[in-house]
Design a protein around this motif. Structure first.
Motif, PDB file in Angstrom:
ATOM      1  N   ARG A 106       1.007  -1.041   0.072  1.00 19.52           N
ATOM      2  CA  ARG A 106       0.133  -0.116  -0.006  1.00 19.52           C
ATOM      3  C   ARG A 106       0.932   1.328   0.086  1.00 19.52           C
ATOM      4  NH1 ARG A 106      -5.391   0.039   2.272  1.00 19.52           N
ATOM      5  NH2 ARG A 106      -6.347   1.861   1.246  1.00 19.52           N
ATOM      6  N   VAL A 107       0.663   2.035  -0.870  1.00 19.85           N
ATOM      7  CA  VAL A 107       1.238   3.565  -1.095  1.00 19.85           C
ATOM      8  C   VAL A 107       0.464   4.598  -0.969  1.00 19.85           C
ATOM      9  CG1 VAL A 107       2.819   4.914  -2.506  1.00 19.85           C
ATOM     10  CG2 VAL A 107       3.125   2.278  -2.634  1.00 19.85           C
ATOM     11  N   VAL A 108       0.910   5.756  -0.044  1.00 18.78           N
ATOM     12  CA  VAL A 108       0.191   6.722  -0.032  1.00 18.78           C
ATOM     13  C   VAL A 108       0.774   8.012  -0.324  1.00 18.78           C
ATOM     14  CG1 VAL A 108       0.699   7.186   2.493  1.00 18.78           C
ATOM     15  CG2 VAL A 108      -1.212   8.254   1.465  1.00 18.78           C
ATOM     16  N   THR A 109       0.563   8.934  -1.020  1.00 17.70           N
ATOM     17  CA  THR A 109       1.076  10.305  -1.417  1.00 17.70           C
ATOM     18  C   THR A 109       0.523  11.468  -1.067  1.00 17.70           C
ATOM     19  OG1 THR A 109       2.886  11.411  -2.718  1.00 17.70           O
ATOM     20  CG2 THR A 109       0.653  10.455  -3.615  1.00 17.70           C
ATOM     21  N   HIS A 110       0.899  12.774  -1.329  1.00 16.88           N
ATOM     22  CA  HIS A 110       0.381  13.900  -0.918  1.00 16.88           C
ATOM     23  C   HIS A 110      -0.220  14.715  -1.992  1.00 16.88           C
ATOM     24  CE1 HIS A 110       4.923  14.828  -1.213  1.00 16.88           C
ATOM     25  NE2 HIS A 110       4.249  14.953  -2.464  1.00 16.88           N
ATOM     26  N   SER A 111      -0.352  14.409  -3.215  1.00 20.02           N
ATOM     27  CA  SER A 111      -0.925  15.042  -4.057  1.00 20.02           C
ATOM     28  C   SER A 111      -1.474  14.237  -5.210  1.00 20.02           C
ATOM     29  CB  SER A 111      -0.036  16.291  -4.851  1.00 20.02           C
ATOM     30  OG  SER A 111       0.939  15.751  -5.254  1.00 20.02           O
ATOM     31  N   GLU A 112      -2.426  14.601  -6.119  1.00 25.33           N
ATOM     32  CA  GLU A 112      -2.918  13.952  -7.215  1.00 25.33           C
ATOM     33  C   GLU A 112      -1.910  14.045  -8.351  1.00 25.33           C
ATOM     34  OE1 GLU A 112      -5.679  12.230  -7.587  1.00 25.33           O
ATOM     35  OE2 GLU A 112      -6.798  13.254  -5.762  1.00 25.33           O
ATOM     36  N   PHE A 113      -0.915  14.917  -8.417  1.00 25.71           N
ATOM     37  CA  PHE A 113       0.350  15.127  -9.114  1.00 25.71           C
ATOM     38  C   PHE A 113       1.327  13.932  -8.793  1.00 25.71           C
ATOM     39  CE2 PHE A 113       4.326  16.466 -10.025  1.00 25.71           C
ATOM     40  CZ  PHE A 113       4.573  16.936 -11.167  1.00 25.71           C
ATOM     41  N   THR A 114       1.483  13.909  -7.597  1.00 30.57           N
ATOM     42  CA  THR A 114       2.421  13.032  -7.323  1.00 30.57           C
ATOM     43  C   THR A 114       1.941  11.451  -7.654  1.00 30.57           C
ATOM     44  OG1 THR A 114       3.660  14.414  -5.861  1.00 30.57           O
ATOM     45  CG2 THR A 114       4.176  12.148  -5.774  1.00 30.57           C
ATOM     46  N   ARG A 115       0.796  11.286  -7.185  1.00 29.80           N
ATOM     47  CA  ARG A 115       0.124  10.068  -7.409  1.00 29.80           C
ATOM     48  C   ARG A 115       0.151   9.430  -8.903  1.00 29.80           C
ATOM     49  NH1 ARG A 115      -6.325   8.785  -7.108  1.00 29.80           N
ATOM     50  NH2 ARG A 115      -6.190  10.370  -8.706  1.00 29.80           N
ATOM     51  N   ASP A 116      -0.163  10.787  -9.795  1.00 26.19           N
ATOM     52  CA  ASP A 116       0.014  10.330 -11.423  1.00 26.19           C
ATOM     53  C   ASP A 116       1.435  10.017 -11.725  1.00 26.19           C
ATOM     54  OD1 ASP A 116      -2.727  10.934 -11.618  1.00 26.19           O
ATOM     55  OD2 ASP A 116      -2.528  12.732 -12.250  1.00 26.19           O
ATOM     56  N   THR A 117       2.444  10.882 -11.022  1.00 25.77           N
ATOM     57  CA  THR A 117       4.060  10.578 -11.361  1.00 25.77           C
ATOM     58  C   THR A 117       4.454   9.082 -11.112  1.00 25.77           C
ATOM     59  OG1 THR A 117       4.404  12.869 -11.122  1.00 25.77           O
ATOM     60  CG2 THR A 117       6.248  11.518 -11.138  1.00 25.77           C
ATOM     61  N   LEU A 118       3.926   8.731  -9.750  1.00 24.22           N
ATOM     62  CA  LEU A 118       4.220   7.490  -9.229  1.00 24.22           C
ATOM     63  C   LEU A 118       3.793   6.503 -10.313  1.00 24.22           C
ATOM     64  CD1 LEU A 118       3.632   7.973  -5.332  1.00 24.22           C
ATOM     65  CD2 LEU A 118       6.016   7.824  -6.708  1.00 24.22           C
ATOM     66  N   ARG A 119       2.568   6.709 -10.689  1.00 26.58           N
ATOM     67  CA  ARG A 119       1.901   5.475 -11.483  1.00 26.58           C
ATOM     68  C   ARG A 119       2.660   5.617 -12.878  1.00 26.58           C
ATOM     69  NH1 ARG A 119      -2.780   7.946 -12.501  1.00 26.58           N
ATOM     70  NH2 ARG A 119      -3.925   6.892 -10.753  1.00 26.58           N
ATOM     71  N   ARG A 120       3.138   6.661 -13.452  1.00 26.16           N
ATOM     72  CA  ARG A 120       3.808   6.944 -14.831  1.00 26.16           C
ATOM     73  C   ARG A 120       5.076   5.974 -14.563  1.00 26.16           C
ATOM     74  NH1 ARG A 120       7.171  10.711 -16.033  1.00 26.16           N
ATOM     75  NH2 ARG A 120       6.324  12.044 -14.569  1.00 26.16           N
ATOM     76  N   ILE A 121       5.870   6.620 -13.550  1.00 24.29           N
ATOM     77  CA  ILE A 121       7.319   5.941 -13.342  1.00 24.29           C
ATOM     78  C   ILE A 121       7.381   4.593 -13.207  1.00 24.29           C
ATOM     79  CG2 ILE A 121       9.317   6.393 -12.121  1.00 24.29           C
ATOM     80  CD1 ILE A 121       9.145   9.482 -12.124  1.00 24.29           C
ATOM     81  N   TYR A 122       6.437   4.098 -11.918  1.00 18.45           N
ATOM     82  CA  TYR A 122       6.897   2.951 -11.191  1.00 18.45           C
ATOM     83  C   TYR A 122       5.461   1.633 -11.750  1.00 18.45           C
ATOM     84  CZ  TYR A 122      10.064   5.442  -8.298  1.00 18.45           C
ATOM     85  OH  TYR A 122      11.063   6.348  -7.905  1.00 18.45           O
ATOM     86  N   GLY A 123       4.453   2.590 -12.129  1.00 12.46           N
ATOM     87  CA  GLY A 123       3.238   1.430 -12.489  1.00 12.46           C
ATOM     88  C   GLY A 123       2.418   1.156 -11.114  1.00 12.46           C
ATOM     89  N   VAL A 124       2.734   2.035  -9.810  1.00 14.47           N
ATOM     90  CA  VAL A 124       2.083   1.719  -8.808  1.00 14.47           C
ATOM     91  C   VAL A 124       0.732   2.653  -8.585  1.00 14.47           C
ATOM     92  CG1 VAL A 124       4.217   0.803  -7.566  1.00 14.47           C
ATOM     93  CG2 VAL A 124       3.514   3.338  -7.409  1.00 14.47           C
ATOM     94  N   GLU A 125      -0.133   2.154  -7.878  1.00 12.66           N
ATOM     95  CA  GLU A 125      -1.015   3.014  -7.382  1.00 12.66           C
ATOM     96  C   GLU A 125      -0.939   3.566  -5.965  1.00 12.66           C
ATOM     97  OE1 GLU A 125      -3.679   4.219  -9.360  1.00 12.66           O
ATOM     98  OE2 GLU A 125      -2.990   2.971 -11.053  1.00 12.66           O
TER      99      GLU A 125
END
Length: 332
Positions: A106-125
């Motif tokens: 389970r991963v949590v972050t602080h913004s929609e922008f970073t959530r999209d970045t993590l998905r694009r780079i690592y393929g994680v939600e």
């Protein structure tokens, strides 16, 4: 010594993570809250934990994924290898970071922008829990505003101070001075050179007390944020809490924390656009006061640490619920 130690720790990282995970698992926790590692970004315990875990990912390993001109490296063979993508130490760091974050249940972050970045780079939600500021520590001042622009952030190309210098240099006389607060990074000589070329009086401060930082917010005529793809960005919120008008690039997390034209001004990443917006808030007291008052209201309503803590608590309770239910059954 430091560089050699870092290399050794990188090569031993999986073994260290396995050992630490075993210690954590043996302690019988319901959940583990993991934070970013200074060595590998995603921490080394993630693939080995049996206990339910939540990884707070503030950003990707930016040194591995940003354009090379934005990642300062030493002017030697090691730096040349890094810029060529051939440095074995950095390749190992990148590979371990990717392996570790993909192992996080389970991963949590602080913004929609970073959530999209993590998905694009690592393929994680990732879940999103926004951060906040302490509106009892960052408060409006009772003195007069001074004619200076404040920029806060590490002395590093990713913090965009170069853009702010150029923007201030395009403001007509009487041109405001620029105050930069930043404790890390090596960009000071370059910023001073740019400021001299642009005719900007620059004051760079490092290692100053918290009270002095708040005082600078309170007296500034405007706060300028030129950061590049800032993952979240607390600086606008701190400025808003002090009722100081903020001008930021329409980029990264700033698009989520600032309501353009209401709690601050968002501008394209272009010096002329930032210069025009800064001149407006410096010269129009009514506009500046309106943005400042709306910004503080927004902070008190939507960007509190109490709200952040409550959302993290709820998420951790959800992550740890299976273990808690098992413990309760055993206790019966």
């Amino acid at each position: 010594g430091g560089a050699v130690d870092e290399v050794l720790r990188l090569w031993r990282s999986p073994q260290a993570g396995r050992l630490l995970a075993a210690e954590i698992d043996a302690a019988g926790h319901d959940a583990v809250f993991c934070f970013a590692s200074r060595l590998t970004q995603a921490p080394d315990v993630l693939p080995f934990l049996r206990t339910s875990s939540l990884y707070y990912a503030p950003e990707p390993l930016r040194s591995a994924y940003e354009p090379k001109e934005l990642v300062p490296v030493p002017p030697n063979w090691s730096g040349a290898l890094t810029h060529a993508g051939l440095n074995p130490v950095e390749l190992r760091r990148k590979a371990l970071d990717r392996r570790y974050i993909r192992a996080a249940p389970r991963v949590v972050t602080h913004s929609e922008f970073t959530r999209d970045t993590l998905r694009r780079i690592y393929g994680v939600e990732a879940d999103v829990v926004t951060l906040g500021v302490d509106a009892t520590a960052f408060v409006p001042g009772d003195g007069e505003r001074e004619r200076y622009v404040l920029a806060i952030g590490a002395l590093h190309p990713l913090k965009g101070h170069e853009l702010v210098v150029e923007a201030v240099g395009r403001i007509e006389e009487p041109r405001p001075r620029l105050v930069v607060v930043g404790d890390r990074g090596l960009s000071e000589p370059d910023l001073r050179r740019r400021a001299a070329d642009a005719g900007v009086a620059i004051d760079i401060r490092q290692g100053i007390p918290f009270a002095e930082v708040v005082g600078l917010y309170q007296r500034a005529g405007a706060v300028a944020c030129g950061q590049i793809r800032e993952p979240f960005g607390l600086v606008p919120l701190e400025s808003m809490a002090c009722e100081t008008p903020v001008v930021a690039v329409a980029d990264g997390g700033f698009r989520e924390t600032i309501r353009d034209g209401e709690t601050g001004l968002l501008v394209p990443r272009e010096p002329g656009a930032m210069a025009g917006a800064l001149a407006r808030v410096l010269d129009d007291r009514e506009l500046a006061a309106g943005l400042g008052a709306a910004g503080r209201r927004d902070v008190r309503e939507r960007w509190t640490w109490e709200g952040t803590a409550a959302r993290f608590d709820a998420l951790l309770a959800e992550v740890g619920a299976p273990a808690a239910r098992h413990r309760d059954r055993v206790a019966r």
